[in-house]
Design an enzyme around this catalytic site. Structure first.
Site, mmCIF file in Angstrom:
data_model
loop_
_atom_site.group_PDB
_atom_site.id
_atom_site.type_symbol
_atom_site.label_atom_id
_atom_site.label_comp_id
_atom_site.label_asym_id
_atom_site.label_seq_id
_atom_site.Cartn_x
_atom_site.Cartn_y
_atom_site.Cartn_z
ATOM 1 N N SER A 1 0.802 -1.021 -0.032
ATOM 2 C CA SER A 1 0.013 -0.037 0.060
ATOM 3 C C SER A 1 0.736 1.304 -0.081
ATOM 4 O O SER A 1 2.040 1.199 0.147
ATOM 5 C CB SER A 1 -0.755 -0.071 1.288
ATOM 6 N N GLU A 2 0.300 2.270 -0.114
ATOM 7 C CA GLU A 2 0.935 3.685 -0.244
ATOM 8 C C GLU A 2 1.716 4.225 0.996
ATOM 9 O O GLU A 2 2.804 4.485 1.260
ATOM 10 C CB GLU A 2 -0.136 4.750 -0.731
ATOM 11 N N LYS A 3 0.764 3.606 2.008
ATOM 12 C CA LYS A 3 1.378 3.651 3.559
ATOM 13 C C LYS A 3 2.553 3.049 3.719
ATOM 14 O O LYS A 3 3.798 3.511 4.438
ATOM 15 C CB LYS A 3 0.576 3.706 4.352
ATOM 16 N N ALA B 1 5.709 4.445 1.947
ATOM 17 C CA ALA B 1 6.174 5.679 2.756
ATOM 18 C C ALA B 1 7.103 5.308 3.839
ATOM 19 O O ALA B 1 8.099 6.012 4.145
ATOM 20 C CB ALA B 1 4.881 6.452 3.323
#
Length: 304
Positions: free
Chosen positions: A227-229, A232
């Protein structure tokens, strides 16, 4: 030592009969040492002057000649006039020794650095294995896992098998042969657990993060599996100081589609390229590839 020396002593005077002669330790030259030779001469000069002299020949200087004083004497009336010569050892060429020593030292330093550069990994691994029994008990750093393994999920239509590498080969070598404790996402997480919270928790409980990279974005897309998180978190790795180990399953020519953190890590620390096969047979931890991985892993006693 070993050189031929001629010492000359002469007297210039208008008085006849002033004949100089050599002595060594109050003895005449010939009687003192058979290797010494004395040669007299006399020459006329203008205005009624004459030069009379004697040459002292040492055909081959020996070490013992440095301890003697060689006296040149002549007698005038009731007086004896004397001068002496003492051989001195030649000064050592310190500059030559300094230059030679400096060059030797530089060569030794460069040679040592060259050998260390070539065998650095083997030297570090040998040091860990040899010195581990003599090191005191380490203070706990609060970490549970030696490495957190993050890899892209494999598609059936693709040739590369990241699943086999991450779930079979990595545990076989790092866990079974080397005694490391790994957290492998997709193996050690429980069904139904929140992906982001588990990833964040386990990553901060790990001393290293192993990121498995693949060459074909069409087959393996990091953004499809994470996922994008979680992407990060790659950036957080730089800030948190967790060392990241990049493993390429094949040569990756272009990192343009990779996350910025991966590009940064690749540029700063490089990546280790896998050149083995993906069969599930036993892989040795002593091959060059696994030595490089172990070098970047924290120190750990070998379990074998």
């Amino acid at each position: 030592v070993g050189s031929h020396v001629v010492m000359e002593c002469n007297v210039s005077s208008g008085i006849n009969g002033l004949i100089p002669f050599w002595q060594v330790n109050d003895e005449d030259v010939d009687s003192f040492d058979s290797t010494y030779r004395e040669q007299f001469y006399e020459e006329g000069m203008p205005h009624g002057l004459a030069v009379s002299g004697t040459k002292f020949n040492i055909s081959k200087v020996k070490v013992k000649d440095y301890i003697h004083k060689f006296f040149c004497c002549f007698i005038y009336g009731s007086q004896q006039f004397t001068a002496y010569i003492k051989l001195e050892r030649p000064a050592q060429n310190i500059q030559g020794y300094l230059i030679g020593g400096g060059l030797s030292l530089m060569f030794l330093v460069f040679f040592t650095l060259f050998i260390y550069k070539i065998f650095k990994i083997d030297i570090v691994l040998w040091y860990r294995d040899s010195c581990h029994p003599f090191l005191g008990k380490k203070v706990s750093d609060g970490k549970i896992y030696d490495a957190y393994v993050l890899y892209p999920k494999n598609r059936e239509s693709c040739l590369y098998s990241s699943d086999i590498f991450a779930l079979k080969i990595l545990p076989e070598v790092l866990e079974r042969q080397c005694g490391y404790n790994l957290f492998i996402f997709g193996r050690d997480d429980l069904p139904g657990e929140a992906v982001i919270s588990i990833a964040d928790e386990k990553m901060h409980q790990s001393r290293r993060v192993i990121v498995v990279l693949v060459p074909e974005p069409s087959c393996y897309s990091v953004t499809e599996d994470v996922s994008e998180k979680q992407l990060a978190m790659y950036n957080a790795l730089i800030q948190d100081g967790i060392k990241v180990i990049l493993i390429e399953l094949e040569k990756i020519q272009d990192y343009a589609d990779m996350p910025e953190a991966i590009k940064y890590i690749k540029q700063k620390h490089g990546a280790i390229r896998w050149k083995g096969d993906f069969s599930e047979r036993s892989h040795s931890a002593n091959t060059r590839f696994w030595k490089k991985v172990r070098y970047h892993m924290p120190s750990r006693k070998n379990a074998s």
